[in-house]
Structure formats: C-alpha cells, structure tokens
Motif scaffolding. Sequence first.
Motif, PDB file in Angstrom:
ATOM      1  N   ARG A  64      15.675  -0.767  -1.212  1.00  0.00           N
ATOM      2  CA  ARG A  64      17.110  -0.521  -1.440  1.00  0.00           C
ATOM      3  C   ARG A  64      17.311   0.407  -2.638  1.00  0.00           C
ATOM      4  O   ARG A  64      18.130   1.337  -2.603  1.00  0.00           O
ATOM      5  N   LEU A  65      16.531   0.173  -3.688  1.00  0.00           N
ATOM      6  CA  LEU A  65      16.611   1.026  -4.876  1.00  0.00           C
ATOM      7  C   LEU A  65      16.187   2.453  -4.540  1.00  0.00           C
ATOM      8  O   LEU A  65      16.832   3.428  -4.960  1.00  0.00           O
ATOM      9  N   MET A  66      15.121   2.597  -3.756  1.00  0.00           N
ATOM     10  CA  MET A  66      14.634   3.928  -3.401  1.00  0.00           C
ATOM     11  C   MET A  66      15.652   4.667  -2.535  1.00  0.00           C
ATOM     12  O   MET A  66      15.858   5.872  -2.682  1.00  0.00           O
ATOM     13  N   CYS A  67      16.310   3.938  -1.651  1.00  0.00           N
ATOM     14  CA  CYS A  67      17.354   4.540  -0.820  1.00  0.00           C
ATOM     15  C   CYS A  67      18.480   5.072  -1.699  1.00  0.00           C
ATOM     16  O   CYS A  67      18.935   6.208  -1.533  1.00  0.00           O
ATOM     17  N   GLU A  68      18.922   4.267  -2.642  1.00  0.00           N
ATOM     18  CA  GLU A  68      20.024   4.645  -3.519  1.00  0.00           C
ATOM     19  C   GLU A  68      19.655   5.824  -4.420  1.00  0.00           C
ATOM     20  O   GLU A  68      20.446   6.756  -4.605  1.00  0.00           O
ATOM     21  N   GLU A  69      18.452   5.793  -4.979  1.00  0.00           N
ATOM     22  CA  GLU A  69      18.028   6.832  -5.916  1.00  0.00           C
ATOM     23  C   GLU A  69      17.630   8.129  -5.212  1.00  0.00           C
ATOM     24  O   GLU A  69      17.619   9.204  -5.817  1.00  0.00           O
ATOM     25  N   ALA A  70      17.264   8.025  -3.940  1.00  0.00           N
ATOM     26  CA  ALA A  70      16.986   9.197  -3.090  1.00  0.00           C
ATOM     27  C   ALA A  70      15.967  10.179  -3.666  1.00  0.00           C
ATOM     28  O   ALA A  70      16.236  11.376  -3.748  1.00  0.00           O
ATOM     29  N   PRO A  71      14.761   9.711  -4.044  1.00  0.00           N
ATOM     30  CA  PRO A  71      13.731  10.662  -4.458  1.00  0.00           C
ATOM     31  C   PRO A  71      13.156  11.430  -3.271  1.00  0.00           C
ATOM     32  O   PRO A  71      12.382  12.370  -3.439  1.00  0.00           O
ATOM     33  N   TRP A  75       7.805  10.545  -8.399  1.00  0.00           N
ATOM     34  CA  TRP A  75       9.021   9.865  -8.822  1.00  0.00           C
ATOM     35  C   TRP A  75       8.610   8.861  -9.883  1.00  0.00           C
ATOM     36  O   TRP A  75       7.613   8.154  -9.728  1.00  0.00           O
ATOM     37  N   ASP A  76       9.347   8.772 -10.952  1.00  0.00           N
ATOM     38  CA  ASP A  76       8.979   7.882 -12.056  1.00  0.00           C
ATOM     39  C   ASP A  76      10.144   6.944 -12.335  1.00  0.00           C
ATOM     40  O   ASP A  76      11.081   7.300 -13.048  1.00  0.00           O
ATOM     41  N   ASN A  77      10.089   5.741 -11.742  1.00  0.00           N
ATOM     42  CA  ASN A  77      11.169   4.781 -11.893  1.00  0.00           C
ATOM     43  C   ASN A  77      10.577   3.433 -12.264  1.00  0.00           C
ATOM     44  O   ASN A  77       9.910   2.785 -11.450  1.00  0.00           O
ATOM     45  N   ALA A  78      10.816   3.000 -13.500  1.00  0.00           N
ATOM     46  CA  ALA A  78      10.207   1.776 -14.017  1.00  0.00           C
ATOM     47  C   ALA A  78      10.662   0.545 -13.246  1.00  0.00           C
ATOM     48  O   ALA A  78       9.864  -0.378 -13.001  1.00  0.00           O
ATOM     49  N   GLU A  79      11.940   0.498 -12.864  1.00  0.00           N
ATOM     50  CA  GLU A  79      12.446  -0.663 -12.123  1.00  0.00           C
ATOM     51  C   GLU A  79      11.745  -0.791 -10.777  1.00  0.00           C
ATOM     52  O   GLU A  79      11.382  -1.897 -10.349  1.00  0.00           O
ATOM     53  N   PHE A  80      11.526   0.343 -10.112  1.00  0.00           N
ATOM     54  CA  PHE A  80      10.804   0.345  -8.837  1.00  0.00           C
ATOM     55  C   PHE A  80       9.390  -0.191  -9.042  1.00  0.00           C
ATOM     56  O   PHE A  80       8.898  -1.021  -8.269  1.00  0.00           O
ATOM     57  N   GLY A  81       8.714   0.268 -10.096  1.00  0.00           N
ATOM     58  CA  GLY A  81       7.371  -0.203 -10.392  1.00  0.00           C
ATOM     59  C   GLY A  81       7.323  -1.690 -10.640  1.00  0.00           C
ATOM     60  O   GLY A  81       6.392  -2.382 -10.197  1.00  0.00           O
ATOM     61  N   LYS A  82       8.317  -2.221 -11.320  1.00  0.00           N
ATOM     62  CA  LYS A  82       8.346  -3.662 -11.591  1.00  0.00           C
ATOM     63  C   LYS A  82       8.511  -4.459 -10.313  1.00  0.00           C
ATOM     64  O   LYS A  82       7.881  -5.518 -10.131  1.00  0.00           O
ATOM     65  N   GLY A 101       0.808  -1.210   0.000  1.00  0.00           N
ATOM     66  CA  GLY A 101       0.000   0.000   0.000  1.00  0.00           C
ATOM     67  C   GLY A 101       0.838   1.255   0.000  1.00  0.00           C
ATOM     68  O   GLY A 101       0.694   2.134  -0.848  1.00  0.00           O
ATOM     69  N   PHE A 102       1.782   1.331   0.936  1.00  0.00           N
ATOM     70  CA  PHE A 102       2.555   2.556   1.107  1.00  0.00           C
ATOM     71  C   PHE A 102       3.460   2.826  -0.103  1.00  0.00           C
ATOM     72  O   PHE A 102       3.472   3.924  -0.664  1.00  0.00           O
ATOM     73  N   LEU A 103       4.215   1.827  -0.523  1.00  0.00           N
ATOM     74  CA  LEU A 103       5.156   2.046  -1.627  1.00  0.00           C
ATOM     75  C   LEU A 103       4.452   2.321  -2.944  1.00  0.00           C
ATOM     76  O   LEU A 103       5.021   2.959  -3.837  1.00  0.00           O
ATOM     77  N   THR A 104       3.204   1.870  -3.054  1.00  0.00           N
ATOM     78  CA  THR A 104       2.435   2.141  -4.275  1.00  0.00           C
ATOM     79  C   THR A 104       2.250   3.641  -4.493  1.00  0.00           C
ATOM     80  O   THR A 104       2.064   4.101  -5.626  1.00  0.00           O
ATOM     81  N   MET A 105       2.330   4.426  -3.423  1.00  0.00           N
ATOM     82  CA  MET A 105       2.187   5.876  -3.552  1.00  0.00           C
ATOM     83  C   MET A 105       3.346   6.495  -4.329  1.00  0.00           C
ATOM     84  O   MET A 105       3.298   7.659  -4.710  1.00  0.00           O
ATOM     85  N   PHE A 106       4.409   5.718  -4.554  1.00  0.00           N
ATOM     86  CA  PHE A 106       5.565   6.186  -5.327  1.00  0.00           C
ATOM     87  C   PHE A 106       5.674   5.454  -6.669  1.00  0.00           C
ATOM     88  O   PHE A 106       6.641   5.642  -7.395  1.00  0.00           O
ATOM     89  N   GLU A 107       4.688   4.620  -6.967  1.00  0.00           N
ATOM     90  CA  GLU A 107       4.724   3.804  -8.183  1.00  0.00           C
ATOM     91  C   GLU A 107       4.391   4.651  -9.412  1.00  0.00           C
ATOM     92  O   GLU A 107       3.511   5.513  -9.359  1.00  0.00           O
ATOM     93  N   PRO A 108       5.093   4.444 -10.529  1.00  0.00           N
ATOM     94  CA  PRO A 108       4.771   5.196 -11.741  1.00  0.00           C
ATOM     95  C   PRO A 108       3.286   5.098 -12.090  1.00  0.00           C
ATOM     96  O   PRO A 108       2.704   4.015 -12.072  1.00  0.00           O
ATOM     97  N   GLY A 109       2.677   6.250 -12.357  1.00  0.00           N
ATOM     98  CA  GLY A 109       1.269   6.292 -12.712  1.00  0.00           C
ATOM     99  C   GLY A 109       0.334   6.567 -11.557  1.00  0.00           C
ATOM    100  O   GLY A 109      -0.823   6.935 -11.762  1.00  0.00           O
ATOM    101  N   ASN A 110       0.812   6.405 -10.306  1.00  0.00           N
ATOM    102  CA  ASN A 110      -0.027   6.700  -9.150  1.00  0.00           C
ATOM    103  C   ASN A 110      -0.210   8.214  -9.040  1.00  0.00           C
ATOM    104  O   ASN A 110       0.757   8.963  -9.188  1.00  0.00           O
ATOM    105  N   PRO A 111      -1.427   8.711  -8.779  1.00  0.00           N
ATOM    106  CA  PRO A 111      -1.638  10.168  -8.701  1.00  0.00           C
ATOM    107  C   PRO A 111      -0.827  10.847  -7.597  1.00  0.00           C
ATOM    108  O   PRO A 111      -0.585  12.060  -7.657  1.00  0.00           O
ATOM    109  N   TYR A 112      -0.381  10.092  -6.590  1.00  0.00           N
ATOM    110  CA  TYR A 112       0.424  10.672  -5.515  1.00  0.00           C
ATOM    111  C   TYR A 112       1.918  10.636  -5.825  1.00  0.00           C
ATOM    112  O   TYR A 112       2.714  11.227  -5.113  1.00  0.00           O
ATOM    113  N   ALA A 113       2.311   9.926  -6.880  1.00  0.00           N
ATOM    114  CA  ALA A 113       3.731   9.723  -7.163  1.00  0.00           C
ATOM    115  C   ALA A 113       4.353  10.959  -7.795  1.00  0.00           C
ATOM    116  O   ALA A 113       3.776  11.565  -8.697  1.00  0.00           O
TER     117      ALA A 113
END
Length: 226
Positions: free
Chosen positions: A186-193, A157-164, A143-155
């Motif tokens: 781990r990816l989100m930590c590294e990319e630091a959005p 950050w647009d990262n295809a690998e994260f979405g996958k 639920g929570f991480l979906t708020m950063f998923e590509p295409g989510n109205p709350y997002a």
Amino acid sequence: KAPLKDNKKFRQALNYAVDKEGISKSLFNGKAAVSNCQVLTPNYFGYNPDLKPYPYDPAKAKALLAESGVPAGTQIEFDVPVGVYLQSSEVAQAVASQLEEIGVKAKINEMEFGTYMNKYIRSKELAPLSYLGQAWPTIDADGFLTMFEPGNPYAYWDNAEFGKLLADGRTTATGKRIAAYRQATRLMCEEAPVVFLFAQPATYAYAKRVEWQPRGDDWIRAFDFK
C-alpha cells in the motif's frame, strides 16, 4: 534521480498518464494483466487484493504535474533494454508518447541488455526512467519486495518505512506476515516509485504428444516434460 526523487506528485502524475489497458490490448492482445498498483501478481504470497491500478486520467496527470513544480516540457532520459522483454521498444514508445501528452518528454535510449545491467548495477548510472521487468522464483513477497529495500543493490528507491515493514514481515509468524506485506505494498502504491504497468504474458507452443505444465516462475526444465 531528479525530477523523480523526493517528488511523489510527479511520480503519481506519470502513473495517471499511462494507459496500461490500452497498451495491453494493442500490443499483447489483452493478455498482459494490468498491475494492481504493485509489483506482485496474484500468484505471490503477500499479494494485496485491495489495491487497484492508477486509472488512465491525463487531466489528473496534468494537474499533479502542475502541483509537482516540474515545468511542462521537461525532458527525461528513458533507458530501454532490447532483446529481453517482449516488445520493449513498442511499449517504451507508447509510454513516451503518453507522457508527452501531459507535457513530459521522454527521450528513449535503447541498448543491449548487458550494457543496461552494467548501468543499473555496476555504475548506478541508469537514466531517471528505465524499462525494467522483475520477478522472484520463490513467488514470495519477501524475496521480490526486498529488491526495493534500502541497501539492496537492485534498489533505486530509498524508503525507511518500507524497509521496516519488510523487516517486520521477515521476523513474524507466517500468519502475521500478510499484514506487513499489505502495508508495504500500500505504501509503495501511494509513493509510486514505479510506473506500474503489467505482468508480461507467457505464451508457449508445444506438440500434442508432449505433456507439460508451465511454471509460475517461467523456468523451462527438460525433466518436467513427458
């Protein structure tokens, strides 16, 4: 938005520039748990215990700023809602002050929460920096991480690998979901959005004749009291 978009080193520089421990101690009496380089807290299914906070390291921040190509002295708008998060004005001022120490000028724009949400969700015109608190009532990473998923109205950050990785976690057996979410965090930590700050503390006062157990989702329901 520029200069944060497509500039990981600049985003990382901002994370090294902010003294999260100092903010927690000075503004929240040490009760705001510093985020371990993720938006999830240990209460969430999918929390990654292997991640550690970006340390407060102004020298490292300045070096990354130089490598990022963003000129020292650059000014960035910083939208801050008032009246919704604990001491948001004070936190924003502390963050802005620390960013200025490494050569980034954050211009704070305070506004009431309705105006902030209209800029965030409707017009998509939030400043490059904004002060935001989020959570999810099911205490689940999906639920929570979906708020950063590509295409989510709350997002924002647009990262295809994260979405996958989120899609993988959503479509695998429960025991294997953890691996997908740990890769995603781990990816989100590294990319630091996000400039990862802290979990806002929840403090309650109630009479001794009342029996009540605070909930992890901050909901306060009358029928839970005795």
